[in-house]
Write a protein that holds these residues in place. Structure first.
Motif, PDB file in Angstrom:
ATOM      1  N   MET A   1       0.818  -1.202   0.000  1.00  0.00           N
ATOM      2  CA  MET A   1       0.000   0.000   0.000  1.00  0.00           C
ATOM      3  C   MET A   1       0.857   1.260   0.000  1.00  0.00           C
ATOM      4  O   MET A   1       0.571   2.193  -0.716  1.00  0.00           O
ATOM      5  N   ARG A   2       1.942   1.261   0.815  1.00  0.00           N
ATOM      6  CA  ARG A   2       2.822   2.429   0.849  1.00  0.00           C
ATOM      7  C   ARG A   2       3.405   2.706  -0.532  1.00  0.00           C
ATOM      8  O   ARG A   2       3.530   3.852  -0.935  1.00  0.00           O
ATOM      9  N   ALA A   3       3.788   1.645  -1.245  1.00  0.00           N
ATOM     10  CA  ALA A   3       4.389   1.815  -2.564  1.00  0.00           C
ATOM     11  C   ALA A   3       3.402   2.446  -3.528  1.00  0.00           C
ATOM     12  O   ALA A   3       3.754   3.347  -4.293  1.00  0.00           O
ATOM     13  N   ILE A   4       2.159   2.006  -3.496  1.00  0.00           N
ATOM     14  CA  ILE A   4       1.143   2.564  -4.390  1.00  0.00           C
ATOM     15  C   ILE A   4       0.914   4.035  -4.073  1.00  0.00           C
ATOM     16  O   ILE A   4       0.836   4.874  -4.975  1.00  0.00           O
ATOM     17  N   THR A   5       0.843   4.363  -2.796  1.00  0.00           N
ATOM     18  CA  THR A   5       0.673   5.753  -2.382  1.00  0.00           C
ATOM     19  C   THR A   5       1.859   6.587  -2.840  1.00  0.00           C
ATOM     20  O   THR A   5       1.689   7.684  -3.368  1.00  0.00           O
ATOM     21  N   ARG A   6       3.061   6.059  -2.651  1.00  0.00           N
ATOM     22  CA  ARG A   6       4.263   6.798  -3.052  1.00  0.00           C
ATOM     23  C   ARG A   6       4.319   6.984  -4.574  1.00  0.00           C
ATOM     24  O   ARG A   6       4.698   8.050  -5.045  1.00  0.00           O
TER      25      ARG A   6
ATOM     26  N   ARG B   1       9.588  -1.400   4.825  1.00  0.00           N
ATOM     27  CA  ARG B   1       9.669  -1.733   6.252  1.00  0.00           C
ATOM     28  C   ARG B   1       9.938  -0.496   7.110  1.00  0.00           C
ATOM     29  O   ARG B   1       9.636  -0.487   8.283  1.00  0.00           O
ATOM     30  N   LEU B   2      10.514   0.527   6.507  1.00  0.00           N
ATOM     31  CA  LEU B   2      10.857   1.749   7.229  1.00  0.00           C
ATOM     32  C   LEU B   2       9.809   2.818   6.952  1.00  0.00           C
ATOM     33  O   LEU B   2       9.349   2.971   5.818  1.00  0.00           O
ATOM     34  N   ASP B   3       9.451   3.561   7.976  1.00  0.00           N
ATOM     35  CA  ASP B   3       8.501   4.663   7.847  1.00  0.00           C
ATOM     36  C   ASP B   3       8.968   5.610   6.734  1.00  0.00           C
ATOM     37  O   ASP B   3      10.099   6.098   6.769  1.00  0.00           O
ATOM     38  N   PRO B   4       8.121   5.895   5.736  1.00  0.00           N
ATOM     39  CA  PRO B   4       8.513   6.776   4.635  1.00  0.00           C
ATOM     40  C   PRO B   4       8.971   8.157   5.107  1.00  0.00           C
ATOM     41  O   PRO B   4       9.807   8.792   4.472  1.00  0.00           O
TER      42      PRO B   4
ATOM     43  N   ALA C   1       7.877  15.005   0.404  1.00  0.00           N
ATOM     44  CA  ALA C   1       7.925  14.994   1.870  1.00  0.00           C
ATOM     45  C   ALA C   1       6.568  15.280   2.491  1.00  0.00           C
ATOM     46  O   ALA C   1       6.199  14.662   3.493  1.00  0.00           O
ATOM     47  N   ARG C   2       5.840  16.185   1.912  1.00  0.00           N
ATOM     48  CA  ARG C   2       4.518  16.510   2.463  1.00  0.00           C
ATOM     49  C   ARG C   2       3.600  15.292   2.436  1.00  0.00           C
ATOM     50  O   ARG C   2       2.835  15.059   3.349  1.00  0.00           O
ATOM     51  N   SER C   3       3.708  14.495   1.384  1.00  0.00           N
ATOM     52  CA  SER C   3       2.859  13.313   1.278  1.00  0.00           C
ATOM     53  C   SER C   3       3.279  12.224   2.263  1.00  0.00           C
ATOM     54  O   SER C   3       2.493  11.336   2.562  1.00  0.00           O
ATOM     55  N   SER C   4       4.497  12.319   2.780  1.00  0.00           N
ATOM     56  CA  SER C   4       4.973  11.341   3.774  1.00  0.00           C
ATOM     57  C   SER C   4       4.682  11.779   5.197  1.00  0.00           C
ATOM     58  O   SER C   4       4.981  11.056   6.136  1.00  0.00           O
TER      59      SER C   4
ATOM     60  N   GLN D   1       7.349  23.026   9.180  1.00  0.00           N
ATOM     61  CA  GLN D   1       8.360  23.343  10.194  1.00  0.00           C
ATOM     62  C   GLN D   1       9.545  22.393  10.086  1.00  0.00           C
ATOM     63  O   GLN D   1      10.695  22.802  10.203  1.00  0.00           O
ATOM     64  N   GLN D   2       9.284  21.112   9.869  1.00  0.00           N
ATOM     65  CA  GLN D   2      10.378  20.153   9.726  1.00  0.00           C
ATOM     66  C   GLN D   2      11.227  20.471   8.493  1.00  0.00           C
ATOM     67  O   GLN D   2      12.450  20.370   8.555  1.00  0.00           O
ATOM     68  N   LEU D   3      10.592  20.845   7.401  1.00  0.00           N
ATOM     69  CA  LEU D   3      11.351  21.217   6.207  1.00  0.00           C
ATOM     70  C   LEU D   3      12.204  22.450   6.471  1.00  0.00           C
ATOM     71  O   LEU D   3      13.374  22.498   6.101  1.00  0.00           O
ATOM     72  N   ALA D   4      11.618  23.433   7.121  1.00  0.00           N
ATOM     73  CA  ALA D   4      12.346  24.671   7.402  1.00  0.00           C
ATOM     74  C   ALA D   4      13.487  24.465   8.397  1.00  0.00           C
ATOM     75  O   ALA D   4      14.528  25.105   8.297  1.00  0.00           O
ATOM     76  N   ASP D   5      13.296  23.566   9.362  1.00  0.00           N
ATOM     77  CA  ASP D   5      14.283  23.365  10.425  1.00  0.00           C
ATOM     78  C   ASP D   5      15.358  22.334  10.096  1.00  0.00           C
ATOM     79  O   ASP D   5      16.238  22.084  10.921  1.00  0.00           O
TER      80      ASP D   5
END
Length: 181
Positions: free
Chosen positions: A1-6, A50-53, A80-83, A88-92
């Protein structure tokens, strides 16, 4: 499912490209074996779930920022937004150590990406040991492969002069790392 979303998010990001759409493909089509090898590795990482995107995106963005690959930062910020990364995380990201926007695990992953990207690679052993208390060996292998591939990808793009396409235009974008003066 993660792969399809990505795949769906990747397709949306590529559709948002406004300029320089064929830079990378224009170069790689000259060497079909390299093109197909690139597609194969990208696909392998895409289907490794297996790892959180979100952790993968943080590692990729940090690596791209250290190498200063504007194309990688452009597409990475769009994905990144879709993950689940926040503005704030992008800016920091350049000052992640002192930011409250990240969990301890996220900071550890970013530190590991930083250590793997440094030349020579430094402090890997201690960070790997600490990561193994939080991640499985399978997850760590996926993280290491992701960081190593981003190093290859970003350096390839830099060497070929691949430019950003505008996939992240109008949204928060991870800024390139600036050397300390």
């Amino acid at each position: 499912m993660r792969a399809i979303t990505r795949i769906r998010h990747y397709t949306q990001a590529v559709r948002q490209a406004k300029r320089n759409r064929s830079d990378l493909f224009g170069w790689l089509r000259r060497r079909p074996l390299v093109l197909f090898g690139t597609i194969g590795y990208e696909s392998a990482l895409l289907f490794s779930n297996r790892l959180d995107p979100k952790l993968k995106e943080l590692a990729e963005l940090k690596t791209a920022g250290l190498i200063n690959c504007e194309f990688c930062l452009d597409i990475g910020s769009a994905l990144a937004r879709s993950s689940g990364l926040t503005e704030q995380q992008l800016a920091d990201l350049p000052r992640y150590r002192t930011s409250d926007a990240y969990t301890d695990l996220e900071k550890l992953v970013i530190s590991f990406a930083e250590a793997m990207t440094a030349t020579p690679a430094i402090g890997i052993e201690d960070l790997r040991t600490e990561l193994l208390t939080r991640l499985s060996k399978t997850q760590l292998a996926e993280l290491v492969a992701t960081i190593a591939w981003e190093n290859e990808r970003a350096r390839l793009n830099q060497g070929l002069g691949v430019r950003p396409t505008g996939m992240a235009d109008g949204m928060a974008c991870a800024l390139p790392e600036r050397p300390a003066k």
